[in-house]
Design an enzyme around this catalytic site. Structure first.
Site, PDB file in Angstrom:
ATOM      1  N   GLU A 178      -0.770  77.314  25.786  1.00 45.91           N
ATOM      2  CA  GLU A 178      -1.481  77.559  27.116  1.00 45.91           C
ATOM      3  C   GLU A 178      -0.871  78.206  28.032  1.00 45.91           C
ATOM      4  O   GLU A 178      -1.316  79.001  28.925  1.00 45.91           O
ATOM      5  CB  GLU A 178      -2.168  76.229  27.642  1.00 45.91           C
ATOM      6  CG  GLU A 178      -3.278  76.659  28.665  1.00 45.91           C
ATOM      7  CD  GLU A 178      -3.910  75.431  29.125  1.00 45.91           C
ATOM      8  OE1 GLU A 178      -3.152  74.586  29.688  1.00 45.91           O
ATOM      9  OE2 GLU A 178      -4.910  75.315  29.286  1.00 45.91           O
TER      10      GLU A 178
ATOM     11  N   TYR B  91      -0.906  77.929  37.453  1.00 45.43           N
ATOM     12  CA  TYR B  91       0.333  77.648  36.564  1.00 45.43           C
ATOM     13  C   TYR B  91       1.395  77.453  37.212  1.00 45.43           C
ATOM     14  O   TYR B  91       2.528  76.832  36.589  1.00 45.43           O
ATOM     15  CB  TYR B  91       0.167  78.723  35.578  1.00 45.43           C
ATOM     16  CG  TYR B  91      -0.829  78.339  34.499  1.00 45.43           C
ATOM     17  CD1 TYR B  91      -1.974  77.977  34.652  1.00 45.43           C
ATOM     18  CD2 TYR B  91      -0.552  78.813  33.073  1.00 45.43           C
ATOM     19  CE1 TYR B  91      -2.949  77.609  33.785  1.00 45.43           C
ATOM     20  CE2 TYR B  91      -1.631  78.777  32.005  1.00 45.43           C
ATOM     21  CZ  TYR B  91      -2.763  77.983  32.436  1.00 45.43           C
ATOM     22  OH  TYR B  91      -3.676  77.895  31.444  1.00 45.43           O
TER      23      TYR B  91
ATOM     24  N   GLU C 218      -9.478  70.688  24.690  1.00 48.66           N
ATOM     25  CA  GLU C 218     -10.466  71.972  24.765  1.00 48.66           C
ATOM     26  C   GLU C 218     -11.493  72.006  23.580  1.00 48.66           C
ATOM     27  O   GLU C 218     -11.313  71.103  22.595  1.00 48.66           O
ATOM     28  CB  GLU C 218      -9.359  73.218  24.274  1.00 48.66           C
ATOM     29  CG  GLU C 218      -8.519  73.662  25.528  1.00 48.66           C
ATOM     30  CD  GLU C 218      -7.303  73.014  26.026  1.00 48.66           C
ATOM     31  OE1 GLU C 218      -7.023  72.275  25.086  1.00 48.66           O
ATOM     32  OE2 GLU C 218      -7.073  72.850  27.074  1.00 48.66           O
TER      33      GLU C 218
ATOM     34  N   CYS D 121      -2.517  68.478  30.910  1.00 45.39           N
ATOM     35  CA  CYS D 121      -3.403  69.265  31.601  1.00 45.39           C
ATOM     36  C   CYS D 121      -4.427  68.441  32.106  1.00 45.39           C
ATOM     37  O   CYS D 121      -4.970  67.587  31.431  1.00 45.39           O
ATOM     38  CB  CYS D 121      -4.161  70.407  30.772  1.00 45.39           C
ATOM     39  SG  CYS D 121      -5.513  71.262  31.268  1.00 45.39           S
TER      40      CYS D 121
ATOM     41  N   HIS E  59      -6.244  81.111  38.914  1.00 39.21           N
ATOM     42  CA  HIS E  59      -5.600  80.262  37.612  1.00 39.21           C
ATOM     43  C   HIS E  59      -4.378  80.609  37.257  1.00 39.21           C
ATOM     44  O   HIS E  59      -3.662  79.638  36.883  1.00 39.21           O
ATOM     45  CB  HIS E  59      -6.554  80.285  36.350  1.00 39.21           C
ATOM     46  CG  HIS E  59      -6.590  78.858  35.929  1.00 39.21           C
ATOM     47  ND1 HIS E  59      -6.743  77.868  36.377  1.00 39.21           N
ATOM     48  CD2 HIS E  59      -6.398  78.985  34.501  1.00 39.21           C
ATOM     49  CE1 HIS E  59      -6.664  76.823  35.247  1.00 39.21           C
ATOM     50  NE2 HIS E  59      -6.462  77.433  34.233  1.00 39.21           N
TER      51      HIS E  59
ATOM     52  N   CYS F 206       0.837  73.287  37.807  1.00 35.29           N
ATOM     53  CA  CYS F 206       0.998  72.436  36.809  1.00 35.29           C
ATOM     54  C   CYS F 206       1.796  72.460  35.857  1.00 35.29           C
ATOM     55  O   CYS F 206       2.300  71.284  35.371  1.00 35.29           O
ATOM     56  CB  CYS F 206      -0.449  72.307  36.214  1.00 35.29           C
ATOM     57  SG  CYS F 206      -0.815  73.890  34.960  1.00 35.29           S
TER      58      CYS F 206
ATOM     59  N   CYS G  73      -8.872  72.051  37.473  1.00 29.44           N
ATOM     60  CA  CYS G  73      -8.319  73.134  38.359  1.00 29.44           C
ATOM     61  C   CYS G  73      -9.126  74.393  37.718  1.00 29.44           C
ATOM     62  O   CYS G  73      -9.372  75.208  38.655  1.00 29.44           O
ATOM     63  CB  CYS G  73      -7.139  73.595  37.950  1.00 29.44           C
ATOM     64  SG  CYS G  73      -5.767  72.419  37.466  1.00 29.44           S
TER      65      CYS G  73
ATOM     66  N   THR H  76     -11.378  74.176  28.505  1.00 31.35           N
ATOM     67  CA  THR H  76     -10.452  72.865  28.946  1.00 31.35           C
ATOM     68  C   THR H  76     -11.293  71.984  29.841  1.00 31.35           C
ATOM     69  O   THR H  76     -12.155  72.260  30.401  1.00 31.35           O
ATOM     70  CB  THR H  76      -9.413  73.528  30.238  1.00 31.35           C
ATOM     71  OG1 THR H  76      -8.469  74.334  29.345  1.00 31.35           O
ATOM     72  CG2 THR H  76      -8.755  72.378  30.831  1.00 31.35           C
TER      73      THR H  76
HETATM   74 FE1  SF4 Z   1      -5.016  72.452  33.060  1.00 32.71          FE
HETATM   75 FE2  SF4 Z   1      -2.948  73.697  34.397  1.00 32.71          FE
HETATM   76 FE3  SF4 Z   1      -5.311  75.178  33.974  1.00 32.71          FE
HETATM   77 FE4  SF4 Z   1      -4.882  72.824  35.842  1.00 32.71          FE
HETATM   78  S1  SF4 Z   1      -4.042  74.840  35.766  1.00 32.71           S
HETATM   79  S2  SF4 Z   1      -6.678  73.267  34.231  1.00 32.71           S
HETATM   80  S3  SF4 Z   1      -3.551  71.406  34.456  1.00 32.71           S
HETATM   81  S4  SF4 Z   1      -3.770  74.324  32.677  1.00 32.71           S
HETATM   82 FE    FE Z   2      -5.473  76.490  31.757  1.00 36.85          FE
END
Ligand code: SF4
Ligand code: FE
Length: 481
Positions: free
Chosen positions: A445, A294, A255, A98, A290, A297, A102, A189
């Site tokens: 996550e 996902y 985290e 991660c 968000h 990422c 983001c 995060t």
């Molecule tokens: Fe982490 Fe993915 Fe959230 Fe970006 S989108 S902060 S990489 S979990």
């Molecule tokens: Fe996340």
């Protein structure tokens, strides 16, 4: 824009209060447990400097007309939304972790449109304040941690009904020049790698929850803010100095539980205060962005895991087995389905009243709902292909031992011509992604990040328009009621 090294130094200069294992950290930047997570954020700066990634990693600011890092951007087209997902896949591929930046990006875009619509209704000046904050973020190329999740206490009770009123973050004092807030945010995060934190409420609220409908931004080292780092499976392996045992020694995620112990927020940094009817909009938009994230990422990290499983098969001499080939196809199919969802909700995005672009909420929620399942199946297949050695192999110290090492080298060899060390390295990487520190970001996550599965199902139900579908069925069946 900052370089990666300038970013690291800028974090080093901050006076954050960070606790881990019961101690206050004097030098978090160089701490072996935390450094890999800082490196992941640093990668978002390093990649932006590489000519081959400029198109994905950088963009022109609509505020200043200057080039900025895409992680600080306000999306102004579907193409912007698509490029965001592609950028996240790239960052996932390069870090297998991660990369944390983001949550801020998603919070910026949710705040941008929500503050605009709040001002339209109430004649407030939140949007102007927020744009001023955004200008600073873009000009200084900052990392901002979007913070949403409150502790929530008794889930059956609203914020103001809790036995302990601090279980949702709230304004406890109203002054002419600002407010004082108290509460906590969980699972934050990347907070210890961020310059600023951007607070949002965590659920839709009713008028009696006025004190809880609060949004603001502050530097992470503001007086009264402190964090307690979360444990990760296998985290103390990073203290042993054995990089082989880590699987991914360079990158990681982090985290923390963040506490706001009577913290003063100046007026110009407040973006919502008491507008309970807009809390739900802010939550829904942030979560939507968000959930789109996902689809980028997790796919990038999935690419690394698929590659690792294929390599493990090569090193075992099993690469030609038809079932192994089929499992790799299945992993790829699942991973690309997630990507398809990330791209789809971006392509179907639309303009908000403020002018920025919002993803298609239905498709973003479908994306995340799939993410709560597919990475689990991908990790299951990776473990299947890897074999049990990924959890039974001896440590690097044994492997380097003058007497034991040669035995390990001999008996843990797979295909002749492949170094045993390389075989161990790829198995440790699979272990890291499925059970180790990176499993926080790739597995659990995937389940709970950006909202637990039920949160998406509520949104899917809301957006599903079953009445319209019933009408379609009636028309085809020639039903007249
Ligand atoms: Fe982490 Fe993915 Fe959230 Fe970006 S989108 S902060 S990489 S979990
Ligand atoms: Fe996340």
């Amino acid at each position: 824009m900052m370089t990666g090294d300038q970013y690291v130094e800028s974090i080093r200069k901050m006076k954050m209060r960070i606790y881990m294992f019961g101690e206050k950290l004097e030098n978090p930047v160089d701490h072996p447990i935390l450094r890999p997570s800082l490196n992941s954020v640093k990668a978002t700066y390093d990649l932006a400097e590489k000519p081959e990634y400029q198109d994905l990693m950088t963009v022109t600011s609509h505020l200043s007309g200057k080039p900025i890092n895409r992680f600080c951007h306000i999306h102004h087209s579907s193409e912007d939304l698509i490029k965001k997902v592609k950028m996240q896949r790239l960052c996932g591929q390069k870090t297998a972790a991660c990369f944390q930046r983001c949550v801020g990006l998603d919070a910026f875009n949710a705040e941008f449109s929500t503050t605009f619509e709040m001002d339209e209704k109430y004649g407030t000046d939140y949007h102007k304040r927020f744009v001023k904050f955004m200008q600073k973020v873009q000009d200084e190329d900052l990392v901002v941690d979007g913070a949403m999740t409150d502790p929530k206490g008794d889930r059956g009770l609203s914020p103001s009904q809790q036995a302990d009123p601090d279980l949702y973050l709230r304004a406890v004092e109203y002054r002419d020049d600002g407010i004082v807030v108290r509460g906590a945010k969980l699972h934050q995060t990347g907070i210890c790698n961020s310059h600023e934190v951007l607070i949002m409420p965590t659920i839709a609220m009713r008028p009696e929850d006025k004190d809880y409908a609060v949004s603001f931004a502050l530097p992470v080292d503001t007086e009264g803010v402190f964090m307690i780092i979360g444990r990760q499976s296998c985290d103390t392996r990073k203290l042993e100095g054995c990089s082989l045992d880590l699987g991914n020694s360079q990158f990681g995620g982090v985290e923390a539980l963040v506490i706001f112990d009577n913290v003063f927020v100046p007026k110009e940094r407040i973006f919502m205060l008491g507008e309970t009817d807009f809390a739900g909009m802010l939550v829904e938009r942030f979560a939507g962005y968000h959930r789109q994230s996902y689809g980028g990422c997790k796919v990038g990290v999935g690419d690394v895991l698929i590659g690792a499983a294929a390599l493990a098969a090569d090193y075992n001499g099993a690469q030609k087995a038809s079932h192994v080939k089929d499992k790799l196809i299945e992993m790829t199919h699942l991973n690309e389905t997630l990507y398809a969802c990330g791209i789809a909700c971006s392509a179907e995005g639309g303009k908000t009243r403020s002018g920025n672009y919002l993803i298609d909420l239905m498709l973003a929620n479908v994306c995340k709902q799939n993410v709560t399942r597919f990475p689990y199946e991908i990790t299951r297949l990776a473990e299947d292909i890897a074999g049990g050695l990924m959890v039974t192999a001896p440590s690097e110290k044994d492997f380097r031992h003058p007497e034991l090492g040669p035995y390990i080298d001999k008996y843990l060899k797979g295909v002749a011509g492949v170094a045993t060390e390389n075989r161990l390295k790829v198995l440790r990487l699979i272990e890291n992604l499925t059970l180790g520190t990176a499993a926080v970001g790739y597995r659990t996550e995937s389940m709970h990040g950006a909202g637990s599965p039920q949160a998406q199902r509520i949104m899917i139900a809301r957006q599903g328009n079953t009445e319209h579908k019933k009408k379609l069925a009636k028309a085809i069946a020639k039903i007249k009621e």
